[in-house]
Design an enzyme around this catalytic site. Structure first.
Site, short mmCIF file in Angstrom:
data_model
loop_
_atom_site.label_atom_id
_atom_site.label_comp_id
_atom_site.label_asym_id
_atom_site.label_seq_id
_atom_site.Cartn_x
_atom_site.Cartn_y
_atom_site.Cartn_z
N ASP A 1 4.57 14.22 8.09
CA ASP A 1 5.90 13.61 8.11
C ASP A 1 5.91 12.48 7.09
OD1 ASP A 1 4.11 12.46 10.46
OD2 ASP A 1 5.29 10.82 9.61
N ASP B 1 6.50 8.63 6.67
CA ASP B 1 6.49 7.50 7.59
C ASP B 1 7.84 6.78 7.57
OD1 ASP B 1 4.59 6.39 9.45
OD2 ASP B 1 4.69 4.55 8.29
#
Ligand SMILES: [Zn+2]
Length: 280
Positions: free
Chosen positions: A218, A220
């Protein structure tokens, strides 16, 4: 015939990496620091004996700050492992390091708070041996030979890796605030995770070669514009990349030197200093 209770290489990663190997032997290892995260699962890849250790336990019940890192590295060394590959999920701190990026860091920053991070803490071992005061160098926290093997393995799988970068390790289990994340980015750090420390430091203290392979699951909080990281998002990206990552790990294992041929800094980390106890 190979001894099924010995290994030359350790991989700290979940069941997705070893569950389909033939002839996996499960062994439980006791250490002076208590039990490791789980049993060791020993198998063979490309003629090399490998010990797999699920970092969070096979039921994934251990959060990053509850992992017994000392027991984990000790257990791997005690079965013969001298080189360790430590794949882990991370958040990307730059737009260009989106989900699915494989980054092999060459630096690390410790922002953890509560972890046992040394074997040289002055506490006697159960056998009565007292560790000496020893300061190992962690200037370059990762094995240069292991890094090259990991990078070559990724390229061989058509997965162009990011060669180098800084892994900042936070305490967790929560994800970073937006302000923390922006600060990490402003420092020029690359990815953020929760398990890279003290794994690398403890490996160095035991003169193990340690290589981190980080998979970005992902962006951040500070690097994206949406709602922030969710746990489901992380698990999903990890699951969809496990097979690829397994291929990279196996090829990296095959590309590592024989333990007896190690001539990197890791193998001489204690520089002849007496640790005060016998390395397992
Ligand atoms: Zn090394």
């Amino acid at each position: 015939m190979a001894n099924t209770e010995n290994a030359e290489i350790g991989v700290i990663g979940g069941s997705g990496f070893y569950s389909f190997l033939d002839d996996v032997t499960e062994i439980q290892v006791a250490t002076p620091y208590g039990a490791p995260s789980d049993s060791l699962f020993l198998g063979e890849i490309a003629g090399r004996r490998v010990a797999f250790l699920p970092r969070h336990g096979r039921a994934h019940h251990l959060p990053p700050h509850r992992i017994n890192y000392r027991a984990n590295l000790w257990a791997l060394r005690s079965v013969g492992a001298r080189q360790v590959l430590g794949p882990c999920a991370v958040g990307g701190l730059r737009q260009e390091y989106g989900p699915g990026t494989l980054l092999v860091p060459d630096q690390m920053v410790d922002r953890t708070k509560s972890r046992e991070q040394t074997y040289f803490d002055g506490m006697p071992l159960p056998g009565g041996q007292v560790p000496n005061v020893v300061h190992v160098s962690l200037a370059d926290p990762y094995c240069p030979v292991g890094r090259e093997a990991a990078l070559a393995a990724a390229r061989g799988q058509d997965w162009e890796p990011v060669d180098g970068g800084t892994l900042v390790v936070v305490e967790g289990p929560r994800f970073s605030t937006r302000a923390e994340s922006l600060w990490h980015q402003a420092q020029g750090w690359s990815v953020v995770g929760m398990t890279g420390h003290p794994e690398a430091a403890l490996a160095r203290e035991l003169e193990l070669c340690y290589t981190s392979l980080t998979l970005v699951t992902d962006l951040d909080a500070g690097a994206e514009t949406g709602e922030g990281v969710s746990h489901e998002e992380v698990l999903q990206v990890f699951a969809s990349n496990v097979e690829r990552l397994r291929g990279v790990l196996f090829d990296a294992v095959a590309g590592l030197p024989e333990n007896g041929a190690r001539d990197c800094l890791c193998a001489k980390a204690l520089g002849g200093m007496d640790p005060g106890f016998e390395l397992p």
